[in-house]
Design a protein around this motif. Structure first.
Motif, PDB file in Angstrom:
ATOM      1  N   ALA A  77       3.581   5.933  -2.616  1.00  0.00           N
ATOM      2  CA  ALA A  77       4.757   6.744  -2.915  1.00  0.00           C
ATOM      3  C   ALA A  77       4.824   7.136  -4.381  1.00  0.00           C
ATOM      4  O   ALA A  77       5.457   8.133  -4.734  1.00  0.00           O
ATOM      5  N   THR A  78       4.179   6.369  -5.247  1.00  0.00           N
ATOM      6  CA  THR A  78       4.167   6.687  -6.682  1.00  0.00           C
ATOM      7  C   THR A  78       2.991   7.577  -7.063  1.00  0.00           C
ATOM      8  O   THR A  78       2.895   7.994  -8.222  1.00  0.00           O
ATOM      9  N   GLY A  79       2.077   7.829  -6.140  1.00  0.00           N
ATOM     10  CA  GLY A  79       0.889   8.607  -6.441  1.00  0.00           C
ATOM     11  C   GLY A  79      -0.247   7.796  -7.010  1.00  0.00           C
ATOM     12  O   GLY A  79      -1.286   8.356  -7.402  1.00  0.00           O
ATOM     13  N   ALA A  80      -0.114   6.459  -7.049  1.00  0.00           N
ATOM     14  CA  ALA A  80      -1.162   5.622  -7.632  1.00  0.00           C
ATOM     15  C   ALA A  80      -2.375   5.484  -6.716  1.00  0.00           C
ATOM     16  O   ALA A  80      -3.499   5.267  -7.187  1.00  0.00           O
ATOM     17  N   VAL A  81      -2.160   5.595  -5.405  1.00  0.00           N
ATOM     18  CA  VAL A  81      -3.234   5.477  -4.417  1.00  0.00           C
ATOM     19  C   VAL A  81      -2.892   6.383  -3.237  1.00  0.00           C
ATOM     20  O   VAL A  81      -1.770   6.885  -3.119  1.00  0.00           O
ATOM     21  N   ASP A  82      -3.877   6.582  -2.351  1.00  0.00           N
ATOM     22  CA  ASP A  82      -3.616   7.099  -1.014  1.00  0.00           C
ATOM     23  C   ASP A  82      -3.602   5.906  -0.069  1.00  0.00           C
ATOM     24  O   ASP A  82      -4.165   4.849  -0.367  1.00  0.00           O
ATOM     25  N   ALA A  83      -2.960   6.043   1.086  1.00  0.00           N
ATOM     26  CA  ALA A  83      -2.871   4.934   2.025  1.00  0.00           C
ATOM     27  C   ALA A  83      -2.925   5.437   3.448  1.00  0.00           C
ATOM     28  O   ALA A  83      -2.386   6.511   3.771  1.00  0.00           O
ATOM     29  N   ARG A  84      -3.565   4.658   4.297  1.00  0.00           N
ATOM     30  CA  ARG A  84      -3.634   4.917   5.740  1.00  0.00           C
ATOM     31  C   ARG A  84      -3.623   3.599   6.481  1.00  0.00           C
ATOM     32  O   ARG A  84      -4.152   2.595   5.991  1.00  0.00           O
TER      33      ARG A  84
ATOM     34  N   THR B 170      -7.549   9.497 -11.095  1.00  0.00           N
ATOM     35  CA  THR B 170      -6.168   9.199 -10.715  1.00  0.00           C
ATOM     36  C   THR B 170      -5.442   8.582 -11.906  1.00  0.00           C
ATOM     37  O   THR B 170      -5.890   7.576 -12.463  1.00  0.00           O
ATOM     38  N   ASP B 171      -4.337   9.184 -12.290  1.00  0.00           N
ATOM     39  CA  ASP B 171      -3.535   8.688 -13.409  1.00  0.00           C
ATOM     40  C   ASP B 171      -2.577   7.608 -12.903  1.00  0.00           C
ATOM     41  O   ASP B 171      -1.737   7.867 -12.028  1.00  0.00           O
ATOM     42  N   ARG B 172      -2.694   6.413 -13.451  1.00  0.00           N
ATOM     43  CA  ARG B 172      -1.802   5.309 -13.079  1.00  0.00           C
ATOM     44  C   ARG B 172      -1.010   4.803 -14.281  1.00  0.00           C
ATOM     45  O   ARG B 172      -0.501   3.680 -14.268  1.00  0.00           O
TER      46      ARG B 172
ATOM     47  N   ALA C 119       0.827  -1.211   0.000  1.00  0.00           N
ATOM     48  CA  ALA C 119       0.000   0.000   0.000  1.00  0.00           C
ATOM     49  C   ALA C 119       0.858   1.256   0.000  1.00  0.00           C
ATOM     50  O   ALA C 119       0.629   2.190  -0.783  1.00  0.00           O
ATOM     51  N   PHE C 120       1.875   1.302   0.861  1.00  0.00           N
ATOM     52  CA  PHE C 120       2.676   2.515   0.968  1.00  0.00           C
ATOM     53  C   PHE C 120       3.692   2.648  -0.166  1.00  0.00           C
ATOM     54  O   PHE C 120       4.084   3.768  -0.520  1.00  0.00           O
ATOM     55  N   ALA C 121       4.107   1.518  -0.771  1.00  0.00           N
ATOM     56  CA  ALA C 121       4.950   1.617  -1.967  1.00  0.00           C
ATOM     57  C   ALA C 121       4.159   2.222  -3.119  1.00  0.00           C
ATOM     58  O   ALA C 121       4.668   3.089  -3.847  1.00  0.00           O
ATOM     59  N   LEU C 122       2.919   1.798  -3.312  1.00  0.00           N
ATOM     60  CA  LEU C 122       2.084   2.375  -4.365  1.00  0.00           C
ATOM     61  C   LEU C 122       1.720   3.824  -4.053  1.00  0.00           C
ATOM     62  O   LEU C 122       1.639   4.664  -4.962  1.00  0.00           O
TER      63      LEU C 122
END
Length: 425
Positions: free
Chosen positions: A333-340, A362-364, A328-331
């Protein structure tokens, strides 16, 4: 006409639906592309151990084989339902797998995540199919767990060199620029020499043919989905009280494996603008149609999500494994998702996130999502290499084959840690 190309895929299926859906997506991709790549018709078997597999259709000429199931237990696994010891169940599953593969004589055998299944149940079958000239592939998620945990797991199955001796290639279903398990040690050197990253198994996934639930109809909606549902209770408890943006409904799909009493409590708590259902035949379609989605961090959930432009908040499960938080946090970091993390999520936070993200895109496109195109090409190359060495006969085992050359490594990037949260909301 050249004889039909037979393929087998295996998953141990102890928790959730991700293993089933990943292998099913691979089956559709192989059925779609391999005939043109090899000049042969293709058929196959998917060996699984969850009754939920029967919910999902397969390509023409493919079928499911459902084994008696297992479930996680203290120190390992236990029979899911069968009145048997784990030793007895393992022997039963091993005998069934060997008999199935001996009858089918596949030319390609793809094993999902656990190289020798539960308790070594696949070991004899792998040697058996390799004696017949079958090519073997270990398919891995891009994130496995913390390196120390995974090192112990490789040691438990005989060590990475022992695994490498029995698999021709290792396919890592991810983008090394997002997360590469080779430099972390999750995929050790002897296996990394045979490994290639495919891209996420995202684009060109099979159409599940579902429809929007009647309770939603043509209304605009935000979505919460919990994968299989067996471990989604904490997120569901927060989500059910979240307020959807004005004019939108909130659809919560708990997953078929959520406990019945827990599901009933959620439905009873749901407000007038919130609908709670157990299952949908088309989660990817719902994700694509939603204004925004909150979900857990399983591989399959995020692989399906990333083929859309729907904003996503990923709340990885807590405990069991570090896999979901690392992904979750690796993705993020790329802006693909938000994570909590679940500990930092509240009903108010989720309501505010829905309000801010609904209707956004969201641009992936910067993520490699082409795994379902890459895998058939890799499969064709592996099968062609075998045929060049010793064509497989219907009546006689093929000669031993040489190991393929190591796959070229792709660019490496160390994974983000949970402390690196600058891209998380």
């Amino acid at each position: 006409m050249r004889r039909r190309l037979r393929i087998a895929l295996f998953s141990h299926d102890s928790l959730g639906l991700g293993h089933i859906r990943r292998n099913r997506a691979l089956a559709f991709a192989l059925a779609r592309d391999l005939p043109a790549l090899t000049g042969r018709e293709v058929s196959g078997l998917l060996i699984a151990s969850s009754p939920e597999a029967a919910r999902f259709d397969l390509p023409t000429g493919w079928d499911w084989v459902i084994l008696p199931g297992v479930t996680p237990a203290a120190g390992g696994y236990a029979p899911r339902a069968l009145a048997s010891s784990m030793q007895g169940l393992r022997a039963l599953r091993a005998a069934a797998i060997s008999a199935i593969l001996d009858q089918q004589r596949p030319e390609l055998f793809i094993v999902d995540r656990h190289p020798f299944g539960i308790g070594g149940e696949l070991a004899e079958a792998i040697d058996q199919v390799r004696d017949h000239g079958c090519r073997t592939v270990l398919g891995l998620r891009e994130v496995l767990d913390t390196p120390s945990v995974i090192e112990a797991e490789w040691d438990k199955v005989g060590g990475p060199a022992h695994v490498a001796d029995r698999f021709d290639e290792v396919w890592i279903y991810g983008d090394a620029a997002v997360y590469d398990p080779r430099p972390t040690g999750e995929v050790p050197v002897s296996l990394a020499a045979k490994a290639v990253t495919t891209g996420y198994l995202s684009q060109d996934r099979p159409d599940d043919g579902g429809s929007t639930p009647a309770e939603i109809g043509t209304d605009r909606f935000v979505l919460t989905c919990l994968g299989g549902g067996s471990d989604g209770g904490s997120l569901a408890s927060v989500a059910v009280d979240a307020k959807p943006p004005d004019g939108l409904r909130h659809l919560i799909v708990t997953g078929p494996q959520m406990d019945a009493e827990e599901f009933d409590r959620l439905r009873a708590r749901a407000g007038a603008a919130t609908t709670v259902i157990r299952h949908s035949h088309d989660i990817p379609g719902l994700v694509a149609s939603a204004e925004a989605v909150v979900c857990m961090g399983g591989y399959n959930t995020l692989a399906e999500l990333m083929s859309t432009t729907t904003p996503a908040l990923v709340v990885p499960r807590k405990g069991h494994r570090a896999e979901q938080p690392r992904r979750a946090f690796a993705l993020a970091a790329t802006g693909a998702v938000d994570a909590r993390t679940i500990d930092s999520l509240s009903t108010d936070v989720l309501s505010e996130w829905f309000a801010a993200q609904s209707g956004q895109l969201t641009d992936r496109s910067h993520i490699d999502l082409t795994g379902l195109v890459t895998v058939p090409r890799l499969a064709a190359e592996l099968i062609d290499a075998e045929q060049a060495a010793a064509p497989i006969s219907d009546t006689a085992p093929a000669a031993a084959v040489a190991e393929p050359s190591p796959a070229p490594a792709t660019a490496a990037r160390l994974p983000i840690t949970l402390e690196e949260t600058s891209h998380a909301v």
